[in-house]
Enzyme design. Structure first.
Site, PDB file in Angstrom:
ATOM      1  N   GLN A 162      38.179  43.076  52.392  1.00  0.00           N
ATOM      2  CA  GLN A 162      37.511  42.687  51.142  1.00  0.00           C
ATOM      3  C   GLN A 162      37.697  41.216  50.764  1.00  0.00           C
ATOM      4  O   GLN A 162      36.751  40.549  50.370  1.00  0.00           O
ATOM      5  CB  GLN A 162      38.000  43.580  50.016  1.00  0.00           C
ATOM      6  CG  GLN A 162      37.312  43.329  48.689  1.00  0.00           C
ATOM      7  CD  GLN A 162      37.848  44.264  47.631  1.00  0.00           C
ATOM      8  OE1 GLN A 162      37.512  45.427  47.600  1.00  0.00           O
ATOM      9  NE2 GLN A 162      38.702  43.756  46.773  1.00  0.00           N
ATOM     10  N   GLU A 204      32.565  37.836  44.268  1.00  0.00           N
ATOM     11  CA  GLU A 204      33.562  37.031  43.568  1.00  0.00           C
ATOM     12  C   GLU A 204      33.446  35.553  43.911  1.00  0.00           C
ATOM     13  O   GLU A 204      34.366  34.777  43.688  1.00  0.00           O
ATOM     14  CB  GLU A 204      34.980  37.553  43.865  1.00  0.00           C
ATOM     15  CG  GLU A 204      35.168  38.984  43.361  1.00  0.00           C
ATOM     16  CD  GLU A 204      36.597  39.472  43.407  1.00  0.00           C
ATOM     17  OE1 GLU A 204      37.494  38.693  43.760  1.00  0.00           O
ATOM     18  OE2 GLU A 204      36.807  40.649  43.092  1.00  0.00           O
ATOM     19  N   GLU A 284      47.332  42.721  50.211  1.00  0.00           N
ATOM     20  CA  GLU A 284      47.121  43.704  49.151  1.00  0.00           C
ATOM     21  C   GLU A 284      46.472  44.952  49.746  1.00  0.00           C
ATOM     22  O   GLU A 284      45.619  44.852  50.621  1.00  0.00           O
ATOM     23  CB  GLU A 284      46.206  43.069  48.104  1.00  0.00           C
ATOM     24  CG  GLU A 284      45.866  43.943  46.919  1.00  0.00           C
ATOM     25  CD  GLU A 284      44.972  43.173  45.947  1.00  0.00           C
ATOM     26  OE1 GLU A 284      45.128  41.936  45.813  1.00  0.00           O
ATOM     27  OE2 GLU A 284      44.104  43.808  45.337  1.00  0.00           O
ATOM     28  N   ASP A 311      47.389  47.587  44.729  1.00  0.00           N
ATOM     29  CA  ASP A 311      46.321  47.515  43.710  1.00  0.00           C
ATOM     30  C   ASP A 311      45.858  48.950  43.420  1.00  0.00           C
ATOM     31  O   ASP A 311      46.353  49.589  42.496  1.00  0.00           O
ATOM     32  CB  ASP A 311      45.195  46.622  44.240  1.00  0.00           C
ATOM     33  CG  ASP A 311      43.950  46.644  43.366  1.00  0.00           C
ATOM     34  OD1 ASP A 311      44.013  47.139  42.235  1.00  0.00           O
ATOM     35  OD2 ASP A 311      42.876  46.159  43.807  1.00  0.00           O
ATOM     36  N   LYS A 336      45.796  44.838  36.461  1.00  0.00           N
ATOM     37  CA  LYS A 336      44.427  44.764  35.940  1.00  0.00           C
ATOM     38  C   LYS A 336      44.361  45.562  34.639  1.00  0.00           C
ATOM     39  O   LYS A 336      44.604  46.770  34.640  1.00  0.00           O
ATOM     40  CB  LYS A 336      43.446  45.376  36.941  1.00  0.00           C
ATOM     41  CG  LYS A 336      43.247  44.574  38.222  1.00  0.00           C
ATOM     42  CD  LYS A 336      42.497  45.430  39.239  1.00  0.00           C
ATOM     43  CE  LYS A 336      41.939  44.626  40.396  1.00  0.00           C
ATOM     44  NZ  LYS A 336      41.459  45.527  41.477  1.00  0.00           N
ATOM     45  N   ARG A 365      38.609  41.412  37.789  1.00  0.00           N
ATOM     46  CA  ARG A 365      37.841  42.426  38.521  1.00  0.00           C
ATOM     47  C   ARG A 365      36.682  41.734  39.226  1.00  0.00           C
ATOM     48  O   ARG A 365      36.353  40.585  38.944  1.00  0.00           O
ATOM     49  CB  ARG A 365      37.279  43.495  37.565  1.00  0.00           C
ATOM     50  CG  ARG A 365      38.295  44.305  36.800  1.00  0.00           C
ATOM     51  CD  ARG A 365      39.366  44.949  37.638  1.00  0.00           C
ATOM     52  NE  ARG A 365      38.946  45.806  38.729  1.00  0.00           N
ATOM     53  CZ  ARG A 365      39.219  47.107  38.847  1.00  0.00           C
ATOM     54  NH1 ARG A 365      39.903  47.717  37.887  1.00  0.00           N
ATOM     55  NH2 ARG A 365      38.855  47.809  39.908  1.00  0.00           N
ATOM     56  N   LYS A 387      45.078  36.088  40.350  1.00  0.00           N
ATOM     57  CA  LYS A 387      44.017  36.314  41.352  1.00  0.00           C
ATOM     58  C   LYS A 387      42.707  36.526  40.605  1.00  0.00           C
ATOM     59  O   LYS A 387      42.598  37.447  39.801  1.00  0.00           O
ATOM     60  CB  LYS A 387      44.373  37.566  42.158  1.00  0.00           C
ATOM     61  CG  LYS A 387      43.339  37.952  43.201  1.00  0.00           C
ATOM     62  CD  LYS A 387      43.596  39.340  43.767  1.00  0.00           C
ATOM     63  CE  LYS A 387      42.524  39.686  44.781  1.00  0.00           C
ATOM     64  NZ  LYS A 387      42.367  41.141  44.975  1.00  0.00           N
TER      65      LYS A 387
HETATM   66  P1  PGA Z   1      37.462  45.303  42.261  1.00  0.00           P
HETATM   67  O1  PGA Z   1      38.043  44.307  43.321  1.00  0.00           O
HETATM   68  O2  PGA Z   1      37.496  44.646  40.934  1.00  0.00           O
HETATM   69  O3  PGA Z   1      36.077  45.595  42.762  1.00  0.00           O
HETATM   70  O4  PGA Z   1      38.356  46.523  42.300  1.00  0.00           O
HETATM   71  C1  PGA Z   1      39.170  43.521  43.129  1.00  0.00           C
HETATM   72  C2  PGA Z   1      40.327  43.979  43.971  1.00  0.00           C
HETATM   73  O5  PGA Z   1      40.227  44.954  44.738  1.00  0.00           O
HETATM   74  O6  PGA Z   1      41.396  43.392  43.879  1.00  0.00           O
HETATM   75 ZN    ZN Z   2      42.390  44.880  45.482  1.00  0.00          ZN
END
Ligand code: PGA
Ligand code: ZN
Length: 430
Positions: A162, A204, A284, A311, A336, A365, A387
């Site tokens: 990702q 992102e 992560e 996460d 988060k 996010r 992050k």
């Molecule tokens: P998400 O991605 O906000 O789509 O969950 C961010 C992450 O996985 O850290």
């Molecule tokens: Zn993540």
């Protein structure tokens, strides 16, 4: 100072999807806003984001029920409460919802209120949010993790991993981390353009690359780091978010790009090999959220030389973090706000992480807004890391820029530890 009203709007996030903005107003007319972010690669143990599910409107993504909960049921419970009693207010909303995952009223509704009240309290006090949140005890500027290439669910699976990010290890100030990131980000763009591999930007703001193997991305990233004269692993380290929950199904991990399938212990070995073969300083979600054995294998092999962040594995949830600490599955926790749904629970998750000697990484996010609450949260809690995604697009840059403003406000009390954080947490980078 009493809260006199709650209002809410359906606004839109950085992907153009509906989300909530909540406005809390207090007796003297001052109000604070709370803008709620939204994830795409969500963990199954996250608090519930309430969406209307009516396919005829915004593809089911509208948040009008959550909005209505804010204006009626939550407002009834919150109006008249003290704006400075964040804990009491958050606990009252948790009781009112009465489900473990905030699924009745919606974590988006509850978080919007929680953030708006935190902002209102800061404004009433006449001080910045970072100071108001923890009584001025936060002075540490974060070391950023900044995305260069985006993949996974944020780029329709074009590459499996990702986030391919960098951390400016040799930087001695927050500004220097941004300058080093600027250099690598633009060099990576040059490398990709030259190779004809640039296919746009992912959710992102990182480059959306066309690669045939996940390892090719390491090579391109190393080329960019070296192009601007940095030593990989010394000046600039690689940081990955595997988001492995999205790669796991029916007992197997799959790298679709290479058509390779792995059992848990094989995938753990691949992660361990990558850390041993590339200048990777942080990973992560190397394993799926509930693969506790896989996590233990990875932590046992590389936990003393690499940051391992949970996460989806922890979802900012105190019980899951405590279990992870007891079973030694990681050494860092992604934080988060909307995974858990209140400011108070988020602060407790950070405290619990720090008490264990682990590292909290405050995170945005993939669906973000123009709000920079998390920049304040990172400094307020001395979390040490932030992050936010890449080094482009204003919903990302708003957070990096806000830290510059916070630094200015803090003046000579601002501190920066950078990569020294790792050694303090018992992680000695090779
Ligand atoms: P998400 O991605 O906000 O789509 O969950 C961010 C992450 O996985 O850290
Ligand atoms: Zn993540």
């Amino acid at each position: 100072m009493k809260i006199t009203s709650l209002d809410a709007l359906q606004i839109f996030d950085s992907r153009g999807n509906p989300t909530l903005e909540v406005i809390a107003t207090v007796e003297n007319g001052i109000s604070g806003h709370g803008l709620v972010p939204s994830g795409a690669s969500t963990g199954h143990h996250e608090a519930l984001e309430l969406r209307d599910g009516d396919r005829s409107r915004f593809r089911g993504k509208s948040v009008l029920n959550a909005l209505s909960h804010v204006k009626h049921e939550i407002a009834d419970a919150v109006v008249g409460r003290d704006v400075f009693d964040q804990t009491g207010l958050d606990e009252a909303m948790i009781r009112l919802d009465s489900t473990p995952g905030k699924s009745r009223l919606g974590a988006n509704a509850i978080l919007g209120v929680s953030m708006s009240v935190a902002n209102a309290a800061a404004k009433v006090r006449g001080i910045p949010l970072h100071e108001s949140l923890t009584g001025g005890t936060g002075t540490l500027l974060p070391l950023p993790e900044i995305q260069i290439f985006g993949g996974g669910k944020h780029a329709q699976g074009r590459i499996d991993i990702q986030d391919f990010m960098i951390m400016a290890l040799s930087a001695s100030s927050y500004e220097e981390t941004l300058e080093m990131t600027f250099n690598v980000f633009h060099a990576a763009g040059d490398v990709m353009r030259k190779r004809g591999l640039l296919a746009g930007v992912a959710d992102e703001g990182g480059y959306w690359p066309v690669f045939d193997r996940n390892e090719d991305v390491f090579e391109a990233l190393l080329a960019a780091i070296e192009l601007v004269g940095y030593a990989p692993g010394k000046d600039v380290g690689i940081s990955l978010d595997i988001a492995a929950t999205d790669l796991y199904e029916g007992g197997f991990y799959t790298l679709g790009l290479e058509q390779r399938r792995f059992r848990s212990h094989e995938f753990a070995e691949l992660m361990i090999n990558w850390v041993q073969n590339y200048p990777i300083v942080s990973i992560e979600d190397p394993m799926a959220e509930d693969d506790w054995e896989g996590w233990k294998q990875v932590r046992g092999a590389i936990g003393s030389r690499c940051q391992l962040i949970g996460d989806d594995h922890f979802t900012t949830n105190l019980q899951r973090i405590e279990r992870g600490v007891a079973e030694q599955t990681a050494n860092a926790v992604l934080i988060k706000l909307n995974q858990i749904g209140t400011v108070t629970e988020t602060l407790r998750a950070i405290e619990c992480t720090q008490r264990a000697g682990w590292l909290p990484v405050v995170s945005a996010r993939s669906g973000e807004t123009e709000d920079a609450f998390i920049s304040h949260l990172a400094v307020a809690t001395n979390a040490g890391q932030l992050k936010v995604g890449s080094f482009s697009r204003s919903e990302r840059m708003a957070k990096w820029n806000e830290v510059l403003r916070i630094q200015r406000q803090l003046g000579s009390s601002a501190r920066f530890k950078g990569a020294k954080l790792f050694a303090e947490a018992g992680i000695s980078l090779p």
